[in-house]
Scaffold this motif. Structure first.
Motif, short mmCIF file in Angstrom:
data_model
loop_
_atom_site.label_atom_id
_atom_site.label_comp_id
_atom_site.label_asym_id
_atom_site.label_seq_id
_atom_site.Cartn_x
_atom_site.Cartn_y
_atom_site.Cartn_z
N GLN A 1 -4.42 46.01 -36.49
CA GLN A 1 -5.42 44.92 -37.09
C GLN A 1 -5.73 45.60 -39.00
OE1 GLN A 1 -9.42 45.51 -35.52
NE2 GLN A 1 -9.74 43.35 -36.00
N ALA A 2 -4.30 43.86 -39.21
CA ALA A 2 -4.91 43.70 -40.33
C ALA A 2 -6.26 43.44 -40.84
CB ALA A 2 -3.59 42.97 -40.87
N PRO A 3 -6.85 43.74 -42.49
CA PRO A 3 -7.56 43.06 -43.13
C PRO A 3 -7.61 41.80 -42.73
CG PRO A 3 -6.84 44.20 -44.40
CD PRO A 3 -5.49 44.19 -43.62
N GLY A 4 -9.04 40.55 -42.11
CA GLY A 4 -9.47 40.00 -42.35
C GLY A 4 -8.47 39.75 -41.24
N LYS A 5 -7.89 39.13 -39.48
CA LYS A 5 -7.21 39.63 -39.22
C LYS A 5 -7.49 39.65 -37.65
CE LYS A 5 -2.80 38.41 -40.72
NZ LYS A 5 -1.35 38.19 -41.36
N GLU A 6 -6.67 39.14 -36.26
CA GLU A 6 -7.48 39.82 -35.38
C GLU A 6 -5.92 40.74 -34.44
OE1 GLU A 6 -9.24 35.12 -33.31
OE2 GLU A 6 -7.30 36.45 -32.55
N ARG A 7 -7.65 41.82 -33.75
CA ARG A 7 -6.26 42.88 -33.12
C ARG A 7 -4.64 42.43 -32.12
NH1 ARG A 7 -8.95 47.78 -30.70
NH2 ARG A 7 -10.17 47.73 -32.66
N GLU A 8 -3.64 42.75 -32.58
CA GLU A 8 -2.42 42.37 -32.43
C GLU A 8 -1.37 44.21 -31.49
OE1 GLU A 8 -0.19 40.84 -34.86
OE2 GLU A 8 0.20 42.49 -36.12
N PHE A 9 -1.19 43.39 -30.40
CA PHE A 9 -0.17 44.28 -29.39
C PHE A 9 1.06 44.66 -30.25
CE2 PHE A 9 2.21 46.06 -26.46
CZ PHE A 9 3.01 45.64 -26.54
N VAL A 10 1.36 46.09 -30.65
CA VAL A 10 1.94 46.73 -31.12
C VAL A 10 3.51 46.92 -30.54
CG1 VAL A 10 3.10 48.00 -32.93
CG2 VAL A 10 1.19 46.76 -33.32
N ALA A 11 3.00 47.59 -29.31
CA ALA A 11 3.69 48.65 -28.75
C ALA A 11 3.40 49.00 -27.39
CB ALA A 11 4.99 49.59 -29.18
N SER A 12 3.88 48.80 -26.19
CA SER A 12 3.44 50.10 -25.34
C SER A 12 4.43 50.89 -24.21
CB SER A 12 2.93 49.16 -24.04
OG SER A 12 3.68 48.29 -23.36
N ILE A 13 3.79 52.08 -23.34
CA ILE A 13 5.39 52.32 -23.06
C ILE A 13 4.90 52.77 -21.14
CG2 ILE A 13 3.93 55.06 -23.53
CD1 ILE A 13 6.94 54.87 -23.90
N ILE A 14 5.14 52.66 -20.77
CA ILE A 14 4.87 53.24 -18.87
C ILE A 14 4.23 54.69 -18.78
CG2 ILE A 14 4.69 51.02 -18.36
CD1 ILE A 14 7.21 52.48 -16.16
N TRP A 15 4.10 54.70 -17.54
CA TRP A 15 3.80 56.93 -17.73
C TRP A 15 4.87 57.44 -17.74
CZ3 TRP A 15 5.64 59.54 -13.50
CH2 TRP A 15 6.08 58.77 -12.17
N SER A 16 6.29 57.28 -17.06
CA SER A 16 6.92 57.60 -17.51
C SER A 16 8.46 57.93 -18.67
CB SER A 16 8.38 57.36 -16.17
OG SER A 16 8.83 55.79 -16.33
N GLY A 17 7.80 56.33 -19.30
CA GLY A 17 8.85 56.54 -20.63
C GLY A 17 9.27 55.67 -20.34
N GLY A 18 9.31 55.36 -18.94
CA GLY A 18 10.61 54.45 -19.10
C GLY A 18 10.98 53.22 -19.10
N THR A 19 9.85 52.59 -19.46
CA THR A 19 9.78 50.87 -19.82
C THR A 19 8.97 50.49 -20.75
OG1 THR A 19 9.97 50.32 -17.14
CG2 THR A 19 9.11 48.58 -19.02
N THR A 20 8.97 50.30 -21.69
CA THR A 20 8.30 50.22 -23.00
C THR A 20 8.46 48.43 -23.23
OG1 THR A 20 10.90 49.76 -24.50
CG2 THR A 20 9.51 52.06 -24.39
N TYR A 21 7.45 48.27 -24.15
CA TYR A 21 7.85 47.14 -25.02
C TYR A 21 7.59 46.36 -26.39
CZ TYR A 21 7.33 45.32 -19.62
OH TYR A 21 7.41 45.23 -18.44
N TYR A 22 7.17 45.20 -26.68
CA TYR A 22 7.34 45.63 -27.98
C TYR A 22 6.94 44.23 -28.81
CZ TYR A 22 10.12 50.14 -28.41
OH TYR A 22 10.16 51.76 -28.20
N ALA A 23 6.11 44.43 -29.77
CA ALA A 23 5.97 42.50 -30.17
C ALA A 23 6.83 41.87 -30.62
CB ALA A 23 5.01 42.64 -31.36
N ASP A 24 7.22 40.99 -31.37
CA ASP A 24 8.42 40.77 -31.46
C ASP A 24 8.90 41.18 -33.53
OD1 ASP A 24 8.72 37.42 -29.83
OD2 ASP A 24 9.37 39.43 -29.70
N SER A 25 7.65 41.35 -33.70
CA SER A 25 7.33 41.84 -35.06
C SER A 25 8.11 43.13 -35.67
CB SER A 25 6.38 41.54 -35.70
OG SER A 25 5.21 41.74 -35.15
N VAL A 26 8.34 43.87 -34.28
CA VAL A 26 8.48 45.47 -34.54
C VAL A 26 9.43 45.64 -34.14
CG1 VAL A 26 6.08 45.62 -35.17
CG2 VAL A 26 7.06 46.43 -33.01
#
Length: 125
Positions: free
Chosen positions: A38-63
């Protein structure tokens, strides 16, 4: 489950930082974990995630291509390696855990049950 985010700091554009999310609780290894910011004055946004096994990850396009999320279940930690940082990456970064361990809707903050306190990343040009 309690989450503790760390590793934030002040870095010049183009530099790198490594954020860590340490969790209590042995069942953490079954949870999906995400990073949001969350940047100042902005809404919270997704960056990345990982499932329990580490085998699947997701990223925001910006990163995508600059950030890498990984986890070590033996140590109950999730790491966000951030390279080629830009001033627009400046924000408070939060780690969060989803006890369902779901693959679905990784970018939705309301899917996560536990949140850390946040760590500040400041990128200057």
């Amino acid at each position: 489950v309690q989450l503790q985010a760390s590793g934030g700091g002040l870095v010049q554009a183009g530099g790198s930082l490594r954020l860590s999310c340490a969790a209590s609780g042995r069942i953490f290894s079954s949870y999906r974990v995400g990073w949001f910011r969350q940047a100042p004055g902005k809404e919270r946004e997704f960056v990345a995630s990982i499932i329990w096994s580490g085998g699947t990850t997701y990223y925001a396009d910006s990163v995508k291509g600059r950030f890498t999320i990984s986890r070590d279940n033996a140590k109950n930690t999730v790491t966000l390696q951030m390279n080629s940082l830009k001033p627009e990456d400046t924000a408070v970064y939060y780690c969060a855990a989803d006890k369902s361990g779901s693959y679905y809707y990784p970018a939705r903050a309301d899917r996560y049950d536990y949140w850390g306190q946040g760590t500040l990343v400041t990128v200057f040009s």
